[in-house]
Design a protein around this motif. Structure first.
Motif, PDB file in Angstrom:
ATOM      1  N   ARG A  91       0.707  -1.150  -0.048  1.00  0.00           N
ATOM      2  CA  ARG A  91       0.011   0.107  -0.077  1.00  0.00           C
ATOM      3  C   ARG A  91       0.741   1.292   0.026  1.00  0.00           C
ATOM      4  O   ARG A  91       0.409   2.273  -0.686  1.00  0.00           O
ATOM      5  CB  ARG A  91      -0.812   0.114   1.156  1.00  0.00           C
ATOM      6  CG  ARG A  91      -2.049  -0.899   0.921  1.00  0.00           C
ATOM      7  CD  ARG A  91      -2.480  -1.393   2.425  1.00  0.00           C
ATOM      8  NE  ARG A  91      -3.771  -2.285   2.443  1.00  0.00           N
ATOM      9  CZ  ARG A  91      -4.245  -2.955   3.292  1.00  0.00           C
ATOM     10  NH1 ARG A  91      -3.845  -2.778   4.496  1.00  0.00           N
ATOM     11  NH2 ARG A  91      -4.917  -4.036   3.205  1.00  0.00           N
ATOM     12  N   ARG A  92       2.005   1.208   0.643  1.00  0.00           N
ATOM     13  CA  ARG A  92       2.886   2.401   0.751  1.00  0.00           C
ATOM     14  C   ARG A  92       3.584   2.638  -0.585  1.00  0.00           C
ATOM     15  O   ARG A  92       3.613   3.624  -1.122  1.00  0.00           O
ATOM     16  CB  ARG A  92       3.903   2.312   1.947  1.00  0.00           C
ATOM     17  CG  ARG A  92       3.377   2.456   3.299  1.00  0.00           C
ATOM     18  CD  ARG A  92       4.500   2.526   4.214  1.00  0.00           C
ATOM     19  NE  ARG A  92       5.427   1.466   4.337  1.00  0.00           N
ATOM     20  CZ  ARG A  92       5.272   0.258   5.236  1.00  0.00           C
ATOM     21  NH1 ARG A  92       3.945   0.232   5.875  1.00  0.00           N
ATOM     22  NH2 ARG A  92       5.930  -0.687   5.040  1.00  0.00           N
ATOM     23  N   PHE A  93       3.759   1.574  -1.056  1.00  0.00           N
ATOM     24  CA  PHE A  93       4.651   1.487  -2.499  1.00  0.00           C
ATOM     25  C   PHE A  93       3.672   1.902  -3.497  1.00  0.00           C
ATOM     26  O   PHE A  93       4.288   2.630  -4.207  1.00  0.00           O
ATOM     27  CB  PHE A  93       4.909   0.087  -2.764  1.00  0.00           C
ATOM     28  CG  PHE A  93       6.024  -0.171  -3.929  1.00  0.00           C
ATOM     29  CD1 PHE A  93       7.382   0.416  -3.875  1.00  0.00           C
ATOM     30  CD2 PHE A  93       5.506  -0.801  -5.132  1.00  0.00           C
ATOM     31  CE1 PHE A  93       8.157   0.311  -5.163  1.00  0.00           C
ATOM     32  CE2 PHE A  93       6.059  -0.650  -6.078  1.00  0.00           C
ATOM     33  CZ  PHE A  93       7.730  -0.390  -6.418  1.00  0.00           C
ATOM     34  N   SER A  97      -4.251   2.580  -0.720  1.00  0.00           N
ATOM     35  CA  SER A  97      -4.812   2.119   0.619  1.00  0.00           C
ATOM     36  C   SER A  97      -5.654   0.948   0.672  1.00  0.00           C
ATOM     37  O   SER A  97      -6.038   0.284   1.617  1.00  0.00           O
ATOM     38  CB  SER A  97      -5.009   3.087   1.665  1.00  0.00           C
ATOM     39  OG  SER A  97      -6.284   3.716   1.211  1.00  0.00           O
ATOM     40  N   SER A  98      -6.031   0.553  -0.476  1.00  0.00           N
ATOM     41  CA  SER A  98      -7.021  -0.405  -0.647  1.00  0.00           C
ATOM     42  C   SER A  98      -6.731  -1.806  -1.145  1.00  0.00           C
ATOM     43  O   SER A  98      -7.438  -2.587  -1.248  1.00  0.00           O
ATOM     44  CB  SER A  98      -8.444  -0.130  -1.618  1.00  0.00           C
ATOM     45  OG  SER A  98      -8.042   0.092  -2.931  1.00  0.00           O
ATOM     46  N   LEU A  99      -5.292  -1.789  -1.515  1.00  0.00           N
ATOM     47  CA  LEU A  99      -4.814  -3.136  -2.143  1.00  0.00           C
ATOM     48  C   LEU A  99      -4.281  -4.140  -1.016  1.00  0.00           C
ATOM     49  O   LEU A  99      -3.798  -3.493   0.084  1.00  0.00           O
ATOM     50  CB  LEU A  99      -3.630  -2.754  -2.788  1.00  0.00           C
ATOM     51  CG  LEU A  99      -3.748  -1.891  -4.447  1.00  0.00           C
ATOM     52  CD1 LEU A  99      -2.599  -1.793  -4.971  1.00  0.00           C
ATOM     53  CD2 LEU A  99      -5.030  -2.845  -4.909  1.00  0.00           C
ATOM     54  N   SER A 100      -4.506  -5.267  -1.196  1.00  0.00           N
ATOM     55  CA  SER A 100      -3.677  -6.270  -0.248  1.00  0.00           C
ATOM     56  C   SER A 100      -3.116  -7.200  -1.059  1.00  0.00           C
ATOM     57  O   SER A 100      -3.363  -7.785  -2.301  1.00  0.00           O
ATOM     58  CB  SER A 100      -5.210  -7.072   0.490  1.00  0.00           C
ATOM     59  OG  SER A 100      -5.836  -6.122   1.118  1.00  0.00           O
ATOM     60  N   LEU A 101      -1.763  -7.636  -0.423  1.00  0.00           N
ATOM     61  CA  LEU A 101      -0.956  -8.593  -1.228  1.00  0.00           C
ATOM     62  C   LEU A 101      -0.415  -9.765  -0.388  1.00  0.00           C
ATOM     63  O   LEU A 101       0.027  -9.478   0.594  1.00  0.00           O
ATOM     64  CB  LEU A 101       0.286  -7.640  -1.701  1.00  0.00           C
ATOM     65  CG  LEU A 101       1.512  -8.381  -2.540  1.00  0.00           C
ATOM     66  CD1 LEU A 101       1.093  -9.245  -3.745  1.00  0.00           C
ATOM     67  CD2 LEU A 101       2.577  -7.449  -2.839  1.00  0.00           C
ATOM     68  N   THR A 102      -0.380 -10.797  -0.854  1.00  0.00           N
ATOM     69  CA  THR A 102       0.162 -11.921  -0.373  1.00  0.00           C
ATOM     70  C   THR A 102       1.025 -12.698  -1.401  1.00  0.00           C
ATOM     71  O   THR A 102       0.705 -12.855  -2.530  1.00  0.00           O
ATOM     72  CB  THR A 102      -1.104 -12.914  -0.263  1.00  0.00           C
ATOM     73  OG1 THR A 102      -2.139 -12.625   0.858  1.00  0.00           O
ATOM     74  CG2 THR A 102      -0.602 -14.367   0.543  1.00  0.00           C
ATOM     75  N   LYS A 137      -5.789  -8.185  -4.113  1.00  0.00           N
ATOM     76  CA  LYS A 137      -7.060  -7.851  -3.943  1.00  0.00           C
ATOM     77  C   LYS A 137      -7.292  -6.475  -3.795  1.00  0.00           C
ATOM     78  O   LYS A 137      -6.494  -5.761  -2.892  1.00  0.00           O
ATOM     79  CB  LYS A 137      -7.874  -8.659  -2.777  1.00  0.00           C
ATOM     80  CG  LYS A 137      -9.320  -8.448  -2.737  1.00  0.00           C
ATOM     81  CD  LYS A 137     -10.140  -9.112  -1.679  1.00  0.00           C
ATOM     82  CE  LYS A 137     -11.550  -9.103  -1.558  1.00  0.00           C
ATOM     83  NZ  LYS A 137     -12.157  -9.494  -2.707  1.00  0.00           N
ATOM     84  N   ASP A 138      -8.273  -5.728  -4.492  1.00  0.00           N
ATOM     85  CA  ASP A 138      -8.619  -4.470  -4.088  1.00  0.00           C
ATOM     86  C   ASP A 138      -9.967  -4.231  -3.430  1.00  0.00           C
ATOM     87  O   ASP A 138     -11.087  -4.754  -3.643  1.00  0.00           O
ATOM     88  CB  ASP A 138      -8.719  -3.523  -5.325  1.00  0.00           C
ATOM     89  CG  ASP A 138      -8.749  -2.096  -5.392  1.00  0.00           C
ATOM     90  OD1 ASP A 138      -9.648  -1.628  -4.269  1.00  0.00           O
ATOM     91  OD2 ASP A 138      -8.284  -1.300  -5.977  1.00  0.00           O
ATOM     92  N   THR A 139      -9.822  -3.940  -2.059  1.00  0.00           N
ATOM     93  CA  THR A 139     -11.054  -3.983  -1.078  1.00  0.00           C
ATOM     94  C   THR A 139     -12.016  -3.065  -1.757  1.00  0.00           C
ATOM     95  O   THR A 139     -13.138  -3.026  -1.233  1.00  0.00           O
ATOM     96  CB  THR A 139     -10.664  -3.651   0.110  1.00  0.00           C
ATOM     97  OG1 THR A 139     -10.216  -2.471   0.332  1.00  0.00           O
ATOM     98  CG2 THR A 139      -9.874  -5.011   0.479  1.00  0.00           C
ATOM     99  N   GLN A 260     -12.962 -12.140  -6.489  1.00  0.00           N
ATOM    100  CA  GLN A 260     -12.290 -10.669  -6.562  1.00  0.00           C
ATOM    101  C   GLN A 260     -10.890 -10.515  -6.230  1.00  0.00           C
ATOM    102  O   GLN A 260     -10.347  -9.547  -5.727  1.00  0.00           O
ATOM    103  CB  GLN A 260     -12.983  -9.598  -5.758  1.00  0.00           C
ATOM    104  CG  GLN A 260     -14.695  -9.450  -6.500  1.00  0.00           C
ATOM    105  CD  GLN A 260     -15.437  -8.260  -5.628  1.00  0.00           C
ATOM    106  OE1 GLN A 260     -15.195  -8.245  -4.601  1.00  0.00           O
ATOM    107  NE2 GLN A 260     -15.931  -7.601  -6.562  1.00  0.00           N
ATOM    108  N   VAL A 261      -9.906 -11.542  -6.552  1.00  0.00           N
ATOM    109  CA  VAL A 261      -8.530 -11.788  -6.451  1.00  0.00           C
ATOM    110  C   VAL A 261      -8.008 -12.104  -7.598  1.00  0.00           C
ATOM    111  O   VAL A 261      -8.189 -12.679  -8.515  1.00  0.00           O
ATOM    112  CB  VAL A 261      -8.465 -12.697  -5.476  1.00  0.00           C
ATOM    113  CG1 VAL A 261      -6.807 -12.988  -5.162  1.00  0.00           C
ATOM    114  CG2 VAL A 261      -8.862 -12.593  -4.010  1.00  0.00           C
ATOM    115  N   SER A 262      -6.856 -10.979  -7.960  1.00  0.00           N
ATOM    116  CA  SER A 262      -6.076 -11.342  -9.187  1.00  0.00           C
ATOM    117  C   SER A 262      -4.863 -12.460  -8.405  1.00  0.00           C
ATOM    118  O   SER A 262      -4.251 -11.906  -7.450  1.00  0.00           O
ATOM    119  CB  SER A 262      -5.297 -10.181  -9.649  1.00  0.00           C
ATOM    120  OG  SER A 262      -6.410  -9.252  -9.986  1.00  0.00           O
TER     121      SER A 262
END
Length: 291
Positions: A91-93, A97-102, A137-139, A260-262
């Motif tokens: 999110r900082r990169f 702020s709505s992105l999640s990354l695993t 995922k974009d929340t 809703q996940v890439s």
């Protein structure tokens, strides 16, 4: 009675001798470079499980099975694939702020003589190489890394896709080794995008092949950093620290509509044969299931 006592005393001395030898061998092993991969495995097994519990794998009830090095008779890759939840950093990169990354990832195996991963070895075909998977995922409900087509399919947005390995290399790997924004290099050029194909047990994946120039992992040890817990302390000769290196990249991407996940399975390798071999023997044996 005397003979029995002598026999008992001899047995006691023999056991004590053997125990002493065993302790000495154990101490030598603990001090040897060979032991460092076991330290790494113990730490990363626990750390990976902790991250998995807060990752998209858990929250979206997705299971990605990606084989590790133990799944083949070869010993080119670390024994198992690890999980890292990178939400806040990504999110900082990206400033979103709505992105999640695993991230699921694996890296080159340890050298038993050097006591660290060949990730650092400039002379190895596995230098600077990784494979695994990304889930994004974009929340807010937006689609990350794909654009919806008139026919309802989702085609890769190569610029957005490239931001994920860029973040991975720059922030999660190389910054730990001393890379600064001023010296950071990431030149990702997509050379081919396939027609939709079946991968990981699902239809609708696109394969993206790319060339890549990015800073290498070779560097001189100057002090402890957390990354050394997994890769080991660098112990290979260094010509020019963090010097850019040409590499090859391959991603298999699909947008999972219901979640809703890439998802992107990926390989980045300094050697084309390593990439093809990794895809054939490891990554292509991955599969997706849902809980």
């Amino acid at each position: 009675m005397k003979r029995a006592a002598e026999k008992s005393n001899l047995q006691f001395k023999t056991r004590r001798f053997l125990a002493g030898r065993l302790l000495a061998l154990l101490l030598l092993f603990c001090l040897s470079p060979l032991s460092r991969v076991f330290y790494s495995m113990a730490v990363m097994c626990i750390y990976s499980k902790m991250n998995e519990k807060t990752s998209l794998l858990y929250t979206e009830e997705i299971e990605l099975s990606v084989p590790g090095g133990l799944s083949t008779l070869r010993s080119d890759w670390y024994p198992f694939v690890m999980t890292f939840e990178a939400n806040s950093g990504f999110r900082r990169f990206t400033g979103d702020s709505s992105l999640s990354l695993t991230i699921l990832y694996n890296f080159p195996a340890f050298s038993p003589l050097k006591g660290c991963s060949r990730l650092y070895d400039e002379t190895s075909p596995y230098y600077n190489s990784f494979y695994g998977a990304y889930l994004v995922k974009d929340t807010d409900g937006d689609i990350y890394g794909f654009t919806e087509q008139p026919d309802g399919t989702f085609y890769p947005d190569t610029a957005a896709v490239a931001e994920v390995p860029k973040y991975d290399f720059w922030r999660l790997v190389l910054s730990e080794f001393g890379l600064t924004n001023k010296n950071a290099v990431f030149d990702w050029t997509v050379t081919d995008i396939s027609e939709p194909l079946t991968y990981a047990g699902e239809e609708g994946f696109y394969r993206m092949d790319a060339t890549l120039i990015v800073n290498g992992s070779s560097h001189v040890y100057t002090g402890f950093t957390q990354s050394y817990l997994q890769y080991g302390k660098p112990n290979f000769p260094v010509t020019k620290p963090l010097s850019p290196v040409p590499m090859y990249g391959r991603l298999y991407g699909k947008y999972l509509v219901d979640k809703q996940v890439s998802v992107f399975f990926y390989i980045v390798a300094a050697d084309k044969e390593v990439l093809e071999e990794c895809d054939k023997e490891l990554l292509s044996k991955s599969f997706i299931t849902y809980r």
